[in-house]
Design a protein around this motif. Structure first.
Motif, PDB file in Angstrom:
ATOM      1  N   UNK A  68       0.824  -1.210   0.000  1.00 20.03           N
ATOM      2  CA  UNK A  68       0.000   0.000   0.000  1.00 20.03           C
ATOM      3  C   UNK A  68       0.855   1.256   0.000  1.00 20.03           C
ATOM      4  N   UNK A  69       0.362   2.280  -0.693  1.00 15.82           N
ATOM      5  CA  UNK A  69       0.983   3.606  -0.683  1.00 15.82           C
ATOM      6  C   UNK A  69      -0.116   4.638  -0.542  1.00 15.82           C
ATOM      7  N   UNK A  70      -0.134   5.314   0.611  1.00 10.55           N
ATOM      8  CA  UNK A  70      -1.122   6.370   0.876  1.00 10.55           C
ATOM      9  C   UNK A  70      -2.555   5.906   0.624  1.00 10.55           C
ATOM     10  N   UNK A  71      -2.858   4.704   1.105  1.00 11.04           N
ATOM     11  CA  UNK A  71      -4.201   4.156   0.995  1.00 11.04           C
ATOM     12  C   UNK A  71      -4.496   3.427  -0.292  1.00 11.04           C
ATOM     13  N   UNK A  72      -3.567   3.435  -1.239  1.00 11.17           N
ATOM     14  CA  UNK A  72      -3.795   2.793  -2.533  1.00 11.17           C
ATOM     15  C   UNK A  72      -2.970   1.517  -2.640  1.00 11.17           C
ATOM     16  N   UNK A  73      -3.604   0.473  -3.107  1.00 10.94           N
ATOM     17  CA  UNK A  73      -2.966  -0.841  -3.195  1.00 10.94           C
ATOM     18  C   UNK A  73      -2.281  -1.007  -4.553  1.00 10.94           C
ATOM     19  N   UNK A  74      -1.045  -1.480  -4.529  1.00 11.42           N
ATOM     20  CA  UNK A  74      -0.274  -1.770  -5.738  1.00 11.42           C
ATOM     21  C   UNK A  74      -0.111  -0.537  -6.636  1.00 11.42           C
ATOM     22  N   UNK A  75       0.039   0.628  -6.000  1.00  5.62           N
ATOM     23  CA  UNK A  75       0.370   1.848  -6.732  1.00  5.62           C
ATOM     24  C   UNK A  75       1.581   2.502  -6.072  1.00  5.62           C
ATOM     25  N   UNK A  76       2.410   3.179  -6.869  1.00  5.77           N
ATOM     26  CA  UNK A  76       3.563   3.885  -6.323  1.00  5.77           C
ATOM     27  C   UNK A  76       4.450   2.978  -5.493  1.00  5.77           C
ATOM     28  N   UNK A  77       4.717   3.408  -4.239  1.00  4.69           N
ATOM     29  CA  UNK A  77       5.510   2.578  -3.319  1.00  4.69           C
ATOM     30  C   UNK A  77       4.843   1.224  -3.071  1.00  4.69           C
ATOM     31  N   UNK A  78       3.544   1.161  -3.287  1.00  7.75           N
ATOM     32  CA  UNK A  78       2.823  -0.089  -3.093  1.00  7.75           C
ATOM     33  C   UNK A  78       3.223  -1.176  -4.077  1.00  7.75           C
ATOM     34  N   UNK A  79       3.948  -0.799  -5.133  1.00  7.20           N
ATOM     35  CA  UNK A  79       4.481  -1.799  -6.062  1.00  7.20           C
ATOM     36  C   UNK A  79       5.822  -2.364  -5.598  1.00  7.20           C
ATOM     37  N   UNK A  80       6.429  -1.699  -4.615  1.00  7.98           N
ATOM     38  CA  UNK A  80       7.751  -2.101  -4.173  1.00  7.98           C
ATOM     39  C   UNK A  80       7.835  -3.496  -3.587  1.00  7.98           C
ATOM     40  N   UNK A  81       6.932  -3.880  -2.669  1.00  9.74           N
ATOM     41  CA  UNK A  81       7.033  -5.222  -2.092  1.00  9.74           C
ATOM     42  C   UNK A  81       7.008  -6.337  -3.138  1.00  9.74           C
ATOM     43  N   UNK A  82       6.081  -6.246  -4.097  1.00  9.68           N
ATOM     44  CA  UNK A  82       6.019  -7.288  -5.135  1.00  9.68           C
ATOM     45  C   UNK A  82       7.271  -7.281  -5.998  1.00  9.68           C
ATOM     46  N   UNK A  83       7.827  -6.086  -6.251  1.00 12.26           N
ATOM     47  CA  UNK A  83       9.048  -6.006  -7.063  1.00 12.26           C
ATOM     48  C   UNK A  83      10.226  -6.659  -6.341  1.00 12.26           C
ATOM     49  N   UNK A  84      10.287  -6.496  -5.021  1.00 15.67           N
ATOM     50  CA  UNK A  84      11.351  -7.147  -4.248  1.00 15.67           C
ATOM     51  C   UNK A  84      11.205  -8.664  -4.307  1.00 15.67           C
ATOM     52  N   UNK A  85       9.966  -9.138  -4.228  1.00 15.38           N
ATOM     53  CA  UNK A  85       9.746 -10.579  -4.325  1.00 15.38           C
ATOM     54  C   UNK A  85      10.073 -11.089  -5.725  1.00 15.38           C
ATOM     55  N   UNK A  86       9.622 -10.350  -6.746  1.00 14.22           N
ATOM     56  CA  UNK A  86       9.914 -10.762  -8.124  1.00 14.22           C
ATOM     57  C   UNK A  86      11.408 -10.726  -8.407  1.00 14.22           C
ATOM     58  N   UNK A  87      12.134  -9.875  -7.684  1.00 13.05           N
ATOM     59  CA  UNK A  87      13.577  -9.773  -7.856  1.00 13.05           C
ATOM     60  C   UNK A  87      14.366 -10.858  -7.150  1.00 13.05           C
ATOM     61  N   UNK A  88      13.663 -11.811  -6.516  1.00 12.76           N
ATOM     62  CA  UNK A  88      14.334 -12.985  -5.975  1.00 12.76           C
ATOM     63  C   UNK A  88      14.665 -12.948  -4.498  1.00 12.76           C
ATOM     64  N   UNK A  89      13.975 -12.105  -3.704  1.00 16.27           N
ATOM     65  CA  UNK A  89      14.304 -11.998  -2.286  1.00 16.27           C
ATOM     66  C   UNK A  89      14.111 -13.330  -1.553  1.00 16.27           C
TER      67      UNK A  89
END
Length: 278
Positions: free
Chosen positions: A10-31
């Protein structure tokens, strides 16, 4: 080590937008795979979509904190170490609550210690540390299951090179331990003297020097290079009883070369290894 990777996109109440895309990107990057290769057992838990709040920043932000607190508490009960991947720094208040943490180490380019009375922009995430310390949003924070405000004397703020004038004034009036990254190893002794028993480590990834690692649009000059941050975080793991970790504020739109996920993988692997050597 058993690890629960709790994903709060979440970023400022919005799901999978802005910073809210960061967690999935970290997972997709092989964390997860990076941790598994180092011998760790990782379970990924995603916070469900918050319904009925119409993406309202404040209400949704604290609802995410409640959900994170519950998942972190479940993680502790199962014997897993909780790592929260968050869009916003406020989410750390949920991690603190779920861990019953009594102290806090906060790595961040910003102070996040504005209040509604001092904030020049009204940005909720710029009040995240102030909320954790009980300086604002108290009714909302107290509704998070298990939340207890951290005594400012049991908080260490690391870097915070981009402070608003009112933040500087407030920090000067509080017993918060303020350190540069290269001072953290020495100044953590002051945190230990405060009698801490359960410490949460919060790392806003924009603490990095943007010339070495650009993680979002707010990054300002200065800060540590990745190797220095890894060493500082590992030092914290060896020095005080860390009970949980939050990583926040990664916006993959500002990481065209995909440099952040592998650096975060190295950071977390080194940090966990330091904890295991205690």
């Amino acid at each position: 080590m058993k690890i629960s990777m709790i994903v709060a996109p979440y970023d400022s109440g919005r799901r999978h937008e802005g910073f809210g895309k960061g967690p999935d990107a970290l997972l997709a990057g092989g964390l997860v795979e990076t941790l598994a290769l180092s011998g760790h057992d990782v379970d990924v838990v995603e916070i469900d979509k918050i319904k009925g709040l119409d993406d309202r920043e404040i209400a949704t932000g604290f609802a995410v904190c409640k959900a994170v607190a519950e998942k972190v508490s479940e993680s502790r009960a199962s014997g897993s170490f909780p790592i929260v991947l968050a869009g916003n720094c406020l989410t750390t208040c949920g991690a603190l609550a779920g861990e019953a943490a009594d102290s806090l180490i906060w790595f961040d380019q910003h102070g996040d210690i504005n209040t509604p009375e001092t904030s020049p922009f009204g940005f909720l995430d710029g009040m995240a540390l102030a909320t954790a310390l009980g300086l604002c949003w108290r009714p909302m924070a107290n509704a998070i299951p298990g939340f207890e405000a951290v005594d400012p004397a049991k908080c260490m703020l690391v870097d915070a090179r981009d402070l608003d004038p009112d933040e500087k004034t407030l920090l000067a009036s509080l017993p918060v331990i303020h350190a540069e990254v290269d001072e953290a190893a020495d100044k953590v002794s002051a945190l230990k003297k405060a009698g801490v028993s359960r410490t949460h480590l919060h790392i806003d990834l924009d603490v990095h020097d943007p010339d070495r690692l650009q993680v979002n649009r707010y990054a300002e000059p200065g800060g540590p290079e990745p190797a220095a941050l890894r060493e500082a975080a590992s030092c914290m793991a060896r020095s005080v009883p860390i009970v949980g970790l939050t990583l926040s504020a990664y916006d993959p739109a500002f990481d065209a070369k995909g440099e952040v996920p592998p650096e975060v993988g190295r950071l977390v692997v080194d940090f966990v290894a330091a904890m295991e050597r205690i």
